[in-house]
Design a protein around this motif. Structure first.
Motif, mmCIF file in Angstrom:
data_model
loop_
_atom_site.group_PDB
_atom_site.id
_atom_site.type_symbol
_atom_site.label_atom_id
_atom_site.label_comp_id
_atom_site.label_asym_id
_atom_site.label_seq_id
_atom_site.Cartn_x
_atom_site.Cartn_y
_atom_site.Cartn_z
ATOM 1 N N THR A 135 0.831 -1.208 0.000
ATOM 2 C CA THR A 135 0.000 0.000 0.000
ATOM 3 C C THR A 135 0.864 1.256 0.000
ATOM 4 O O THR A 135 0.607 2.198 -0.759
ATOM 5 N N PHE A 159 -2.328 -0.788 -5.732
ATOM 6 C CA PHE A 159 -3.438 -0.681 -4.776
ATOM 7 C C PHE A 159 -4.333 -1.914 -4.849
ATOM 8 O O PHE A 159 -4.765 -2.446 -3.821
ATOM 9 N N SER A 167 -5.366 -5.052 2.744
ATOM 10 C CA SER A 167 -5.091 -3.696 3.228
ATOM 11 C C SER A 167 -6.347 -2.829 3.092
ATOM 12 O O SER A 167 -6.811 -2.572 1.979
ATOM 13 N N ALA A 170 -5.627 0.343 1.130
ATOM 14 C CA ALA A 170 -5.640 0.109 -0.318
ATOM 15 C C ALA A 170 -7.055 -0.107 -0.821
ATOM 16 O O ALA A 170 -7.413 0.382 -1.901
#
Length: 176
Positions: A135, A159, A167, A170
């Protein structure tokens, strides 16, 4: 949630075990005190616990002590000492420490700019499949920072990969 008296009793036992030298209890007591889980937050007491087990070289305590030092939580703010503790924890294999160190090197103006170190610590996490490192790399690629070329299309791919790895930061960027 457990009854309050049970949580308070658990913290008392944890602190007793910490005083007897149990490293896990030292760190966990620090976390509970820092976050105010069982009582009013006490960052100064928490930092004492983190520092005590960080001196023994325990990775998670190094990370927690560095975090407190960077934030000035319970102790005087000291980004240079935080950097040293993050470096030690990252050298022991902590991807969390490596990512936090990379972010600190980007964000802290009190530290000398070191783009090579930022990329080295991010690669440390990426090689270990750490979603937060992916990220952070995506953010740098999106913005063209820390010596990383600005490439929006590549940033989007990074991402997406980090989001697939779990994440939340992200995942939020992919939805933008």
């Amino acid at each position: 949630a457990p009854p309050r008296q049970d949580v308070v009793r658990a913290l008392a036992w944890m602190r007793e075990a910490a005083d007897l030298g149990d490293t896990d209890s030292v760190n966990q007591a620090g976390v509970w005190l820092y976050d105010g889980f069982a009582a009013k937050p006490d960052a100064a007491a928490a930092f004492q616990y983190f520092e005590r087990c960080a001196l023994r070289g325990w990775t998670q305590c190094l990370v927690n002590a560095a975090y407190a030092l960077r934030a000035g939580g319970g102790t005087k703010r000291d980004v240079h000492r935080a950097q040293a503790l993050y470096e030690t924890a990252a050298s022991q294999g902590s991807t969390t420490a490596g990512n936090l160190l990379a972010r600190m090197l980007i964000e802290e103006h009190a530290l000398p700019r070191d783009d090579a170190a930022v990329r080295r610590w991010l690669m440390h996490g990426i090689e270990r499949k750490d979603a937060q490192a992916w990220t952070t790399l995506a953010e740098l690629t999106r913005d063209g920072r820390a010596g990383v070329a600005k490439e929006p299309v590549e940033a989007r791919k990074l991402f997406e990969k980090a989001a697939q790895m779990g994440s939340r930061r992200a995942q939020a960027r992919v939805c933008e």
